[in-house]
Design an enzyme around this catalytic site. Sequence first.
Site, PDB file in Angstrom:
ATOM      1  N   GLY A 146      31.176 -25.394 -32.440  1.00  0.00           N
ATOM      2  CA  GLY A 146      30.017 -26.167 -32.779  1.00  0.00           C
ATOM      3  C   GLY A 146      29.598 -26.910 -31.201  1.00  0.00           C
ATOM      4  O   GLY A 146      28.435 -27.350 -31.731  1.00  0.00           O
ATOM      5  N   ALA A 147      30.344 -27.764 -30.575  1.00  0.00           N
ATOM      6  CA  ALA A 147      29.757 -27.525 -29.447  1.00  0.00           C
ATOM      7  C   ALA A 147      28.604 -27.039 -28.505  1.00  0.00           C
ATOM      8  O   ALA A 147      27.838 -28.796 -28.161  1.00  0.00           O
ATOM      9  CB  ALA A 147      30.671 -28.302 -28.078  1.00  0.00           C
ATOM     10  N   GLY A 148      28.793 -25.722 -28.492  1.00  0.00           N
ATOM     11  CA  GLY A 148      26.847 -25.350 -28.079  1.00  0.00           C
ATOM     12  C   GLY A 148      26.035 -25.782 -28.623  1.00  0.00           C
ATOM     13  O   GLY A 148      24.960 -26.104 -28.274  1.00  0.00           O
ATOM     14  N   ASP A 149      26.172 -25.507 -30.173  1.00  0.00           N
ATOM     15  CA  ASP A 149      25.187 -25.419 -31.194  1.00  0.00           C
ATOM     16  C   ASP A 149      24.424 -27.657 -31.248  1.00  0.00           C
ATOM     17  O   ASP A 149      23.628 -26.987 -31.158  1.00  0.00           O
ATOM     18  CB  ASP A 149      25.473 -25.440 -32.563  1.00  0.00           C
ATOM     19  CG  ASP A 149      26.134 -24.295 -32.402  1.00  0.00           C
ATOM     20  OD1 ASP A 149      25.371 -23.100 -31.622  1.00  0.00           O
ATOM     21  OD2 ASP A 149      26.894 -23.915 -33.376  1.00  0.00           O
ATOM     22  N   THR A 203      26.476 -25.184 -19.974  1.00  0.00           N
ATOM     23  CA  THR A 203      27.473 -25.472 -20.159  1.00  0.00           C
ATOM     24  C   THR A 203      29.223 -25.488 -19.603  1.00  0.00           C
ATOM     25  O   THR A 203      29.101 -24.199 -19.745  1.00  0.00           O
ATOM     26  CB  THR A 203      27.262 -25.513 -21.464  1.00  0.00           C
ATOM     27  OG1 THR A 203      27.776 -24.506 -22.113  1.00  0.00           O
ATOM     28  CG2 THR A 203      26.020 -26.408 -21.564  1.00  0.00           C
ATOM     29  N   LEU A 204      30.065 -26.085 -19.252  1.00  0.00           N
ATOM     30  CA  LEU A 204      30.799 -25.922 -19.001  1.00  0.00           C
ATOM     31  C   LEU A 204      31.743 -26.787 -19.442  1.00  0.00           C
ATOM     32  O   LEU A 204      33.368 -27.309 -19.525  1.00  0.00           O
ATOM     33  CB  LEU A 204      31.393 -26.461 -16.883  1.00  0.00           C
ATOM     34  CG  LEU A 204      30.439 -26.503 -15.958  1.00  0.00           C
ATOM     35  CD1 LEU A 204      29.893 -26.500 -15.217  1.00  0.00           C
ATOM     36  CD2 LEU A 204      30.554 -24.796 -15.609  1.00  0.00           C
ATOM     37  N   GLY A 264      32.037 -30.670 -18.050  1.00  0.00           N
ATOM     38  CA  GLY A 264      30.509 -30.881 -18.330  1.00  0.00           C
ATOM     39  C   GLY A 264      28.897 -30.200 -18.514  1.00  0.00           C
ATOM     40  O   GLY A 264      29.543 -29.740 -18.790  1.00  0.00           O
ATOM     41  N   GLY A 304      35.428 -29.307 -37.774  1.00  0.00           N
ATOM     42  CA  GLY A 304      34.516 -28.709 -38.439  1.00  0.00           C
ATOM     43  C   GLY A 304      32.934 -28.678 -37.606  1.00  0.00           C
ATOM     44  O   GLY A 304      32.865 -30.020 -37.174  1.00  0.00           O
ATOM     45  N   ALA A 308      30.322 -34.263 -31.179  1.00  0.00           N
ATOM     46  CA  ALA A 308      30.915 -32.649 -32.295  1.00  0.00           C
ATOM     47  C   ALA A 308      32.015 -32.488 -32.225  1.00  0.00           C
ATOM     48  O   ALA A 308      33.153 -32.149 -32.775  1.00  0.00           O
ATOM     49  CB  ALA A 308      30.218 -31.658 -31.496  1.00  0.00           C
TER      50      ALA A 308
END
Length: 158
Positions: free
Chosen positions: A96-99, A67-68, A72, A134, A129
Amino acid sequence: AADAAASAGMTMVLNPAPARPLGDEVLRRGPVLTPNEGEATALSGEEDAERAARALGERTGAAVVVTLGARGALVVDGGRATVLDAYRVDAVDTTGAGDAFNGVLGARLARGLSLDEALPYALAGAALAVTVAGAREGMASSERIDAVVARGSWDGSD
């Protein structure tokens, strides 16, 4: 869990965060790794994201998705390397973006989509997200994610 997934013929998604040594007992099960750029370089010893993904893919025999963030995701699957663009959004909070990315990816794979089919949804989930403060509050519904993918962009209306 890795043994159970492999025995059931399931695709396992492994987000190696925070970066720490990955045991061969898990890697030999062929998980799709989803590190961010920093984690990929830390785990592989390679400074370049594509070389890092290739090195990790050699250890797992499976695809690696780096993930970048706003750029992207880089997908390395065998000899193929592809960069998928992120959906353009006004980021408020990246917590939380990765989650979100990993949760949506796993859910879409579980529905029977291929990795290539599932990735646009994962990118849309991560993009949505970050538009809300949050981690929990930013998790989008399947309907919102589907709308972004169908449109091919985010217009702020969902």
